[in-house]
Write an enzyme that holds these catalytic residues in place. Sequence first.
Site, PDB file in Angstrom:
ATOM      1  CD  GLU A 103      -2.932  -1.067   2.338  1.00 32.84           C
ATOM      2  OE1 GLU A 103      -4.107  -1.333   2.111  1.00 32.84           O
ATOM      3  OE2 GLU A 103      -2.498  -0.802   3.467  1.00 32.84           O
ATOM      4  CB  CYS A 127       6.006  -1.990  16.305  1.00 37.95           C
ATOM      5  SG  CYS A 127       7.709  -1.577  15.870  1.00 37.95           S
ATOM      6  CB  CYS A 130       2.803  -1.255  13.757  1.00 37.36           C
ATOM      7  SG  CYS A 130       3.018  -1.132  11.973  1.00 37.36           S
ATOM      8  N   GLY A 170       6.810  -1.557   6.211  1.00 38.34           N
ATOM      9  CA  GLY A 170       8.194  -2.004   6.195  1.00 38.34           C
ATOM     10  C   GLY A 170       9.165  -1.118   6.927  1.00 38.34           C
ATOM     11  CG  ASN A 301      -3.463   6.715  13.218  1.00 33.29           C
ATOM     12  OD1 ASN A 301      -4.269   7.627  13.372  1.00 33.29           O
ATOM     13  ND2 ASN A 301      -2.253   6.918  12.744  1.00 33.29           N
ATOM     14  CB  CYS A 344       1.145   6.538  11.098  1.00 32.53           C
ATOM     15  SG  CYS A 344       2.204   7.699  10.304  1.00 32.53           S
TER      16      CYS A 344
END
Length: 351
Positions: A103, A127, A130, A170, A301, A344
């Site tokens: 993406e 993480c 994420c 990444g 987020n 993010c």
Amino acid sequence: MQEASNLPTNEADRIDLRSLTHGQLAQTLSDMGQPAFRMKQIQEWVWEKGATSFDDMTNLPKTLRADLADRFTLGGVKQVVCQVSEDGSRKYLLAYPDGTRVECVGMPNGNRLAVCVSSQAGCAMGCAFCATGAAGLTRSLTAAEIYDQVMHVKDDFDTRVTSVVLMGQGEPFMNYDASLEAMRKLNSPDGLGIGARHITVSTCGIIPAIKRFANESEQFTLAVSLHSAVQRTRNALMPGVRKYSLMHLYEVMGEYVDKTGRRPTYEYALIRGVNDTEDELGALCDFCRDNLAHVNIIKLNEVKGSRFQPSSDARAGEFVRRLANVGVEATIRQSRGQDIDAACGQLKQKH
Ligand code: SAH
Ligand code: SF4
């Protein structure tokens, strides 16, 4: 130069012309009996104009176009999906010829266009907050594949790209050579000619790569995902960089600033009750004070299924104020494209 003569000529083994080094391409063209100026013409078609077919290269002789098409592909990405946010940003799911998908996001603002690209399909760093980390690593991307994402967004918006961030999927510093080569191509007048300061690479803190990056000659911008200046908290949030201590990171960033004179950004996504406490704020102030630093406070987020929640806006404001009190420049970053999960940490692997 040896490699050039070993390049496959079999149609079935065609390789991406853009994966050749400058020397390999020069040798190949010379082996084909071509004059030296062909090199520049081809480079222009590939990197500036983003040609996806040799037939587009109208200033090359037809026979040469056919010969090249026999031996090489031009890679290229296909758009699988494009989602458009209320705020005008667009998130793309793109597929490479081998089926790998990534993406990337285009974020327009007035007459500017910022593009956020992926450096790997997935990520191995794991993480805890994420979405990309949750699925693991599929593979690293080549420089051309990273570059192609920018070209795709540029073509879709049909406007000039003014900045690029390697903040998609990444960890760019686990794919250092390709990431740097892509940044150089984006910066080059033979590529998109984007100013080096407007090209930002974001790392979770791979120390040997930060040291290496400090020695690169271009003025690229560096962002480091900090998320906590307390070792135990950071270990829990970012297990992939546990082996690099905060103390060592602090030292290496000091060297980076001394060497480059450039201000690094520290990214800090506020997670309620985890890294937004008084102790955490104190540790963050200590990490950044007396250092050339810009802190980007990010509202966490939402990632589906995650146990983490964002802190309040008031708490984010308090972080900015307290950092300013100790002389540290800090801002709250507004996430774009939240309604399409383009913010993010929300880019994930889809197959
Ligand atoms: N791997 C690199 C770059 C890609 S991630 C890195 O980690 O820096 C880009 C940024 O998004 C990083 O600062 C990352 O920590 C942050 N991020 C990841 N998940 C997030 C989330 N759920 N909310 C807000 N930011 C997030
Ligand atoms: Fe990888 Fe960056 Fe996500 Fe961590 S935050 S898992 S390093 S993409």
